[in-house]
Design an enzyme around this catalytic site. Structure first.
Site, PDB file in Angstrom:
ATOM      1  N   ASN A 195      44.949  56.568  43.302  1.00 48.43           N
ATOM      2  CA  ASN A 195      43.662  57.174  42.951  1.00 48.43           C
ATOM      3  C   ASN A 195      43.433  58.353  43.896  1.00 48.43           C
ATOM      4  OD1 ASN A 195      40.987  57.881  42.678  1.00 48.43           O
ATOM      5  ND2 ASN A 195      40.201  55.777  42.711  1.00 48.43           N
ATOM      6  N   CYS A 204      34.763  61.023  42.471  1.00 47.49           N
ATOM      7  CA  CYS A 204      35.839  61.038  41.467  1.00 47.49           C
ATOM      8  C   CYS A 204      35.457  61.841  40.217  1.00 47.49           C
ATOM      9  CB  CYS A 204      36.221  59.618  41.087  1.00 47.49           C
ATOM     10  SG  CYS A 204      36.730  58.641  42.512  1.00 47.49           S
ATOM     11  N   HIS A 226      40.100  59.279  34.468  1.00 48.58           N
ATOM     12  CA  HIS A 226      40.206  59.144  35.928  1.00 48.58           C
ATOM     13  C   HIS A 226      41.179  58.004  36.224  1.00 48.58           C
ATOM     14  CE1 HIS A 226      39.432  58.550  40.066  1.00 48.58           C
ATOM     15  NE2 HIS A 226      38.552  57.578  39.940  1.00 48.58           N
TER      16      HIS A 226
HETATM   17  O1  UT7 Z   1      37.498  55.669  41.823  1.00 47.57           O
HETATM   18  C1  UT7 Z   1      36.430  54.894  42.299  1.00 47.57           C
HETATM   19  C2  UT7 Z   1      36.857  54.122  43.502  1.00 47.57           C
HETATM   20  N1  UT7 Z   1      37.685  53.010  43.133  1.00 47.57           N
HETATM   21  C3  UT7 Z   1      37.171  51.770  43.017  1.00 47.57           C
HETATM   22  O2  UT7 Z   1      35.997  51.583  43.225  1.00 47.57           O
HETATM   23  C4  UT7 Z   1      38.116  50.634  42.677  1.00 47.57           C
HETATM   24  C5  UT7 Z   1      37.614  49.798  41.538  1.00 47.57           C
HETATM   25  N2  UT7 Z   1      38.027  48.421  41.678  1.00 47.57           N
HETATM   26  C6  UT7 Z   1      39.331  48.031  41.570  1.00 47.57           C
HETATM   27  O3  UT7 Z   1      40.217  48.818  41.257  1.00 47.57           O
HETATM   28  C7  UT7 Z   1      39.641  46.569  41.790  1.00 47.57           C
HETATM   29  O4  UT7 Z   1      38.433  45.849  41.889  1.00 47.57           O
HETATM   30  C8  UT7 Z   1      40.501  46.329  43.082  1.00 47.57           C
HETATM   31  C9  UT7 Z   1      41.922  46.818  42.846  1.00 47.57           C
HETATM   32  C10 UT7 Z   1      39.871  47.071  44.261  1.00 47.57           C
HETATM   33  C11 UT7 Z   1      40.558  44.834  43.392  1.00 47.57           C
HETATM   34  O5  UT7 Z   1      41.079  44.119  42.278  1.00 47.57           O
HETATM   35  P1  UT7 Z   1      40.318  42.809  41.775  1.00 47.57           P
HETATM   36  O6  UT7 Z   1      41.126  42.239  40.702  1.00 47.57           O
HETATM   37  O7  UT7 Z   1      38.903  43.195  41.478  1.00 47.57           O
HETATM   38  O8  UT7 Z   1      40.448  41.876  43.051  1.00 47.57           O
HETATM   39  P2  UT7 Z   1      39.283  41.194  43.915  1.00 47.57           P
HETATM   40  O9  UT7 Z   1      38.557  42.237  44.698  1.00 47.57           O
HETATM   41  O10 UT7 Z   1      38.506  40.295  43.021  1.00 47.57           O
HETATM   42  O11 UT7 Z   1      40.149  40.329  44.912  1.00 47.57           O
HETATM   43  C12 UT7 Z   1      40.979  39.250  44.471  1.00 47.57           C
HETATM   44  C13 UT7 Z   1      41.699  38.688  45.658  1.00 47.57           C
HETATM   45  C14 UT7 Z   1      40.788  38.416  46.857  1.00 47.57           C
HETATM   46  O12 UT7 Z   1      41.225  37.238  47.467  1.00 47.57           O
HETATM   47  P3  UT7 Z   1      40.465  35.850  47.191  1.00 47.57           P
HETATM   48  O13 UT7 Z   1      39.041  36.083  47.608  1.00 47.57           O
HETATM   49  O14 UT7 Z   1      40.619  35.610  45.718  1.00 47.57           O
HETATM   50  O15 UT7 Z   1      41.212  34.893  48.050  1.00 47.57           O
HETATM   51  C15 UT7 Z   1      41.054  39.574  47.783  1.00 47.57           C
HETATM   52  O16 UT7 Z   1      40.856  39.253  49.142  1.00 47.57           O
HETATM   53  O17 UT7 Z   1      42.683  39.618  46.116  1.00 47.57           O
HETATM   54  C16 UT7 Z   1      42.516  39.819  47.528  1.00 47.57           C
HETATM   55  N3  UT7 Z   1      42.950  41.184  47.857  1.00 47.57           N
HETATM   56  C17 UT7 Z   1      44.236  41.500  48.098  1.00 47.57           C
HETATM   57  N4  UT7 Z   1      45.361  40.760  48.119  1.00 47.57           N
HETATM   58  C18 UT7 Z   1      46.520  41.386  48.396  1.00 47.57           C
HETATM   59  C19 UT7 Z   1      42.190  42.312  47.927  1.00 47.57           C
HETATM   60  N5  UT7 Z   1      42.974  43.375  48.233  1.00 47.57           N
HETATM   61  C20 UT7 Z   1      44.249  42.887  48.345  1.00 47.57           C
HETATM   62  C21 UT7 Z   1      45.492  43.488  48.626  1.00 47.57           C
HETATM   63  N6  UT7 Z   1      46.584  42.707  48.643  1.00 47.57           N
HETATM   64  N7  UT7 Z   1      45.623  44.811  48.858  1.00 47.57           N
END
Ligand code: UT7
Length: 329
Positions: A286, A116, A256
Site C-alpha cells: 500500500n 490514500c 486503491h
Molecule cells: O489505506 C488505508 C490504510 N490501510 C488500512 O487501514 C488497512 C486496512 N485493514 C487491513 O488491511 C486489515 O485489517 C489488516 C491486514 C491490517 C489486518 O487483517 P485482519 O484480517 O483484519 O486481521 P486482524 O487485525 O483481525 O488480526 C488477526 C490476527 C490477530 O491475532 P489474534 O488477535 O487473532 O490472535 C493479530 O494480532 O492476526 C494478528 N496479526 C498478525 N499476525 C501475523 C496482525 N498483524 C499480523 C502480522 N503477522 N503482520
C-alpha cells in the site's frame, strides 16, 4: 455560466522506490510470516526509498516519464499538484521541489494531503483548474515515502506499506483525444480521524524527545475497523461512478491498493468479477496516494485500457477521505 473545458489524461509515469523488501525480510523483524501476509493482504513485496531519497525524488522521475509520454515539455506546465502525506519537509511543499526539479518554470505548485485519496484529490483539483480555464497543462502526482514513518516493531502496520510515485499529465480533452474525465467525486468524514493517523510531528503534538520516544510520529491504524468501512465505501463509490452508464462498458477498475481482500470483497458486493480489476499490491504494498496512479500506469502499459471504454478509479483513506473518478479511455 461559461461552458466547462473537458479534461483528458495525456500521459502517465511511475517511479517504484529501489529497495525491495520481501515478506521474508519482515519475518526477521517481527513475529509474522510470508503466508500470513499473503493470505491477509495479497502483498508479497514492497519497495522502500534509498537513504538519500525522499518523496520529491520519486515524483520527479515519475513526472518526467509522464511528460515524455504526453509529448509535453516541463516549461509548458501551468501547475504541479502533489498528493502526499509524506512530503520531504513540512515546509515548503513537496510540489515546489518537483516544480524546480523538473524545470517547470511557469508552473504554480502545491501539495494536497488527503492520505490514500491524495492522487484522486490532486486529479480532481487539476481537472477543476483546466475545466474553469485557469490552467491548460497540469501535472498531478500521488507519491509517498511511508517507510520513513513505519514502526518496524509493530507487525500490524509495518508490513502493509511501501514507497513510490505515480504521475499523470492533464490537458484539455481537445488536445489529448483520450482519457476524458467524465465524473469525479470527493468525500470526507473527519469524525474517523483516529482510525489511521500519525499523531506526532504536527502542531498538536510537536516533535519532542518524549513524543519521539513514544513513537508518536509513526503510522498507527485500527485495521479491522478500516476494513469494514473500506469494503462498503469502495463498492458504493464504484456504483456511484457508473450510475447512468452501462456497467458492461467498464474495461477496468483501478482501486486503491489497500488490501487484496478488501478489493475482492468490494467487487463481490458490486456483483462484478475480479477480471475487470487491476491489482498490483503484490509488488508494491500500500503506497497510499501513489497506488492509483502507479496501478493506472501499469494497467495502460499492459493494454488493459481500451479506447472508448470506461475506467473507474476508487480510493479511500485516513481522514477519513474518499474519492471516485470515471474516465472514458
Ligand atoms: O489505506 C488505508 C490504510 N490501510 C488500512 O487501514 C488497512 C486496512 N485493514 C487491513 O488491511 C486489515 O485489517 C489488516 C491486514 C491490517 C489486518 O487483517 P485482519 O484480517 O483484519 O486481521 P486482524 O487485525 O483481525 O488480526 C488477526 C490476527 C490477530 O491475532 P489474534 O488477535 O487473532 O490472535 C493479530 O494480532 O492476526 C494478528 N496479526 C498478525 N499476525 C501475523 C496482525 N498483524 C499480523 C502480522 N503477522 N503482520
Amino acid at each position: 455560466m461559461a461552458s466547462r473545458v473537458a479534461v483528458g489524461i495525456a500521459g502517465t509515469g511511475i517511479c517504484a522506490a529501489p529497495r525491495v523488501m520481501t515478506n521474508h525480510d519482515f519475518e526477521k523483524l517481527v513475529d509474522t510470516s510470508d503466508e500470513w501476509i499473503v493470505q491477509r493482504t495479497g502483498i508479497r513485496e514492497r519497495r522502500f526509498v534509498a537513504p538519500e531519497q525522499a518523496t520529491s525524488d520519486l515524483c520527479i522521475a515519475a513526472g518526467r516519464q509522464a511528460l515524455e509520454n504526453s509529448g509535453l515539455r516541463a516549461e509548458e506546465l501551468d501547475l504541479v499538484v502533489v498528493g502526499t502525506l509524506t512530503p520531504d519537509y513540512l515546509l515548503p511543499a513537496c510540489a515546489t521541489l518537483v516544480q524546480s526539479g523538473l524545470g517547470a518554470t511557469r508552473a504554480g505548485a502545491f501539495d494536497v494531503n488527503a492520505a490514500c485519496t491524495g492522487f484522486l484529490t490532486a486529479l480532481h483539483t487539476g481537472e477543476a483548474f483546466i475545466a474553469a480555464g485557469r490552467a491548460r497543462n497540469v501535472l498531478v502526482l500521488g507519491a509517498e515515502s511511508l517507510s520513513r514513518f513505519l514502526d518496524m516493531s509493530d507487525r500490524a502496520s509495518c508490513i502493509l506499506f511501501g514507497d513510490g510515485a505515480g504521475a499523470a499529465v492533464l490537458r484539455p480533452h481537445s488536445e489529448t483525444g483520450r482519457g476524458e474525465i467524465l465524473r469525479s467525486t470527493l468525500g470526507a468524514d473527519g469524525s474517523g480521524y483516529d482510525l489511521i493517523h500519525m499523531r506526532g510531528g504536527g502542531a498538536k503534538i510537536p516533535p519532542t524527545a518524549e513524543s519521539l520516544a513514544k513513537g508518536e510520529h509513526f503510522i498507527r491504524l485500527r485495521g479491522r475497523e478500516v476494513f469494514r468501512f473500506a469494503v462498503t465505501k469502495m463498492a458504493d463509490l464504484i456504483l456511484e461512478m457508473v450510475e447512468g452508464f452501462d456497467p458492461a462498458d467498464v474495461c477496468v477498475v483501478v482501486p486503491h491498493q489497500v488490501n487484496a481482500r478488501i478489493i475482492e470483497a468490494a467487487i463481490e458486493r458490486v456483483g462484478w468479477s475480479m477480471d475487470r480489476v487491476f491489482v498490483n499490491i503484490d509488488k508494491y504494498g500500500n503506497t497510499s496516494a501513489a497506488t492509483v496512479p502507479m496501478a493506472l500506469h501499469e494497467a495502460i502499459e499492459q493494454g488493459r485500457l481500451q479506447p472508448g471504454k470506461l475506467v473507474v478509479f476508487v480510493a479511500f483513506g485516513a481522514g477519513l477521505t474518499w474519492g471516485g473518478t470515471l474516465i472514458r479511455w
